[in-house]
Write an enzyme that holds these catalytic residues in place. Structure first.
Site, PDB file in Angstrom:
ATOM      1  N   ARG A   1       9.320  34.724  12.802  1.00 29.81           N
ATOM      2  CA  ARG A   1       9.680  33.693  13.796  1.00 29.81           C
ATOM      3  C   ARG A   1       8.442  32.942  14.291  1.00 29.81           C
ATOM      4  O   ARG A   1       7.420  33.535  14.604  1.00 29.81           O
ATOM      5  CB  ARG A   1      10.369  34.383  14.974  1.00 29.81           C
ATOM      6  CG  ARG A   1      10.683  33.457  16.117  1.00 29.81           C
ATOM      7  CD  ARG A   1      11.759  33.996  16.989  1.00 29.81           C
ATOM      8  NE  ARG A   1      11.329  35.063  17.867  1.00 29.81           N
ATOM      9  CZ  ARG A   1      12.126  35.634  18.759  1.00 29.81           C
ATOM     10  NH1 ARG A   1      13.384  35.256  18.861  1.00 29.81           N
ATOM     11  NH2 ARG A   1      11.686  36.594  19.541  1.00 29.81           N
TER      12      ARG A   1
ATOM     13  N   ARG B   1       4.979  34.589  19.129  1.00 31.71           N
ATOM     14  CA  ARG B   1       4.949  35.250  20.428  1.00 31.71           C
ATOM     15  C   ARG B   1       4.183  36.560  20.319  1.00 31.71           C
ATOM     16  O   ARG B   1       4.340  37.276  19.349  1.00 31.71           O
ATOM     17  CB  ARG B   1       6.389  35.548  20.892  1.00 31.71           C
ATOM     18  CG  ARG B   1       6.933  34.479  21.780  1.00 31.71           C
ATOM     19  CD  ARG B   1       8.400  34.615  22.031  1.00 31.71           C
ATOM     20  NE  ARG B   1       8.846  35.933  22.459  1.00 31.71           N
ATOM     21  CZ  ARG B   1      10.117  36.209  22.768  1.00 31.71           C
ATOM     22  NH1 ARG B   1      11.036  35.271  22.697  1.00 31.71           N
ATOM     23  NH2 ARG B   1      10.478  37.425  23.138  1.00 31.71           N
TER      24      ARG B   1
HETATM   25  P1  ADP Z   1      14.155  38.715  23.386  1.00 32.26           P
HETATM   26  O1  ADP Z   1      15.592  38.711  23.776  1.00 32.26           O
HETATM   27  O2  ADP Z   1      13.938  38.220  21.987  1.00 32.26           O
HETATM   28  O3  ADP Z   1      13.485  40.030  23.642  1.00 32.26           O
HETATM   29  P2  ADP Z   1      13.379  37.179  25.776  1.00 32.26           P
HETATM   30  O4  ADP Z   1      12.627  35.916  25.810  1.00 32.26           O
HETATM   31  O5  ADP Z   1      14.776  37.175  26.301  1.00 32.26           O
HETATM   32  O6  ADP Z   1      13.352  37.646  24.254  1.00 32.26           O
HETATM   33  O7  ADP Z   1      12.579  38.325  26.569  1.00 32.26           O
HETATM   34  C1  ADP Z   1      11.222  38.588  26.317  1.00 32.26           C
HETATM   35  C2  ADP Z   1      10.731  39.670  27.272  1.00 32.26           C
HETATM   36  O8  ADP Z   1      10.819  39.188  28.640  1.00 32.26           O
HETATM   37  C3  ADP Z   1      11.538  40.968  27.276  1.00 32.26           C
HETATM   38  O9  ADP Z   1      11.138  41.856  26.240  1.00 32.26           O
HETATM   39  C4  ADP Z   1      11.201  41.515  28.674  1.00 32.26           C
HETATM   40  O10 ADP Z   1       9.905  42.088  28.703  1.00 32.26           O
HETATM   41  C5  ADP Z   1      11.147  40.250  29.529  1.00 32.26           C
HETATM   42  N1  ADP Z   1      12.470  39.957  30.132  1.00 32.26           N
HETATM   43  C6  ADP Z   1      13.296  38.923  29.836  1.00 32.26           C
HETATM   44  N2  ADP Z   1      14.427  38.992  30.556  1.00 32.26           N
HETATM   45  C7  ADP Z   1      14.321  40.109  31.317  1.00 32.26           C
HETATM   46  C8  ADP Z   1      15.169  40.754  32.267  1.00 32.26           C
HETATM   47  N3  ADP Z   1      16.380  40.266  32.578  1.00 32.26           N
HETATM   48  N4  ADP Z   1      14.708  41.880  32.863  1.00 32.26           N
HETATM   49  C9  ADP Z   1      13.509  42.383  32.577  1.00 32.26           C
HETATM   50  N5  ADP Z   1      12.670  41.853  31.686  1.00 32.26           N
HETATM   51  C10 ADP Z   1      13.059  40.729  31.052  1.00 32.26           C
END
Ligand code: ADP
Length: 226
Positions: free
Chosen positions: A127, A161
């Site tokens: 990605r 990322r």
């Molecule tokens: P992905 O779904 O591919 O892991 P995201 O961009 O949704 O990517 O999330 C990246 C990171 O951000 C997660 O691994 C976590 O560390 C943090 N994060 C995102 N949303 C939350 C949440 N609702 N609660 C806690 N941490 C979160």
């Protein structure tokens, strides 16, 4: 409409959420993107969040719930919202129940994207995201840009990322299994969940999602001929 999109990392939540939100004219709210914005701006919250994100762990609830509460308080959410990446554990689901309590139905639908873990690891390894607009997403093998390292849409520089390294992805998958999967049960009990396959082309998954929320048509072109 108020919709939640749940699925493991690499299922394509961000890609589908961006398209669904345009289709439904509601804001796409990704807690991951909100944290990355803070990190990019060098805020204290962003630095704090990044220490958790880069190891594949959840950002603590008190930070995450605060960030989401602030975002949901903006006027553009009056017509609804599409949440991508929240809630990620039962405590966050309960916090969301509190934030959406009122005369309206709390939520209209919870879409769960399902994908085998082996596919997740290969999707995430390749990605690449655009540095100018995170909604422009490429894959080195499955949807490569015309010019390596450059976004086809806006010319931005593509990057990986730093939580997309394999060991971190495996940790994110473990966190999904142990903390986020139980959230599905929370919404199943409310009769809100539809599970769809995240495999196939982006448009195919989008079509499934639209059908699941009652905004698309079932493709029955194969019904008589296949
Ligand atoms: P992905 O779904 O591919 O892991 P995201 O961009 O949704 O990517 O999330 C990246 C990171 O951000 C997660 O691994 C976590 O560390 C943090 N994060 C995102 N949303 C939350 C949440 N609702 N609660 C806690 N941490 C979160």
């Amino acid at each position: 409409m108020r919709i939640l999109l749940i699925g493991p990392p690499g299922a394509g939540k961000g890609t589908q959420a961006a398209r669904l939100a345009v289709h439904l004219s509601i804001p796409h709210i990704s807690t991951g993107d909100l944290f990355r914005e803070h990190t990019g701006q060098g805020t204290e919250l962003g630095r704090h969040a990044h220490t958790h994100i880069r190891t594949g762990l959840l950002v603590p609830d008190w930070v995450t719930v605060g960030v989401l509460e602030e975002r949901l308080a903006r006027p553009d959410t009056e017509r609804g919202f599409l949440l991508d990446g929240f809630p990620r554990n039962l405590a966050q689901a309960q916090a969301l129940d509190g934030m959406t309590a009122g005369p309206e139905p709390r939520l209209d639908a919870v879409l769960v994207l399902e994908i085998p873990e082996a596919e997740v690891v290969s999707r995430i390894a390749g990605r690449r995201l655009c540095g100018r607009d995170r909604e422009h997403v490429f894959h080195v093998d499955h949807s490569p840009p015309a010019v390596a390292g450059t976004c086809d849409v806006c010319g931005g520089e593509l990057y990986r990322r730093d939580d997309d390294r394999e060991a971190t992805v495996r940790r994110r998958l473990e966190v999904y299994r142990s903390e986020t999967a139980p959230v599905v049960g929370h919404y199943q009990a409310q009769g809100l969940v539809t599970t769809i396959s995240a495999l196939g082309r982006v448009q195919e998954v989008l079509d499934r999602a639209l059908v699941a929320i009652g905004r698309g048509q079932v493709d029955d072109s194969c019904a008589s001929s296949c």
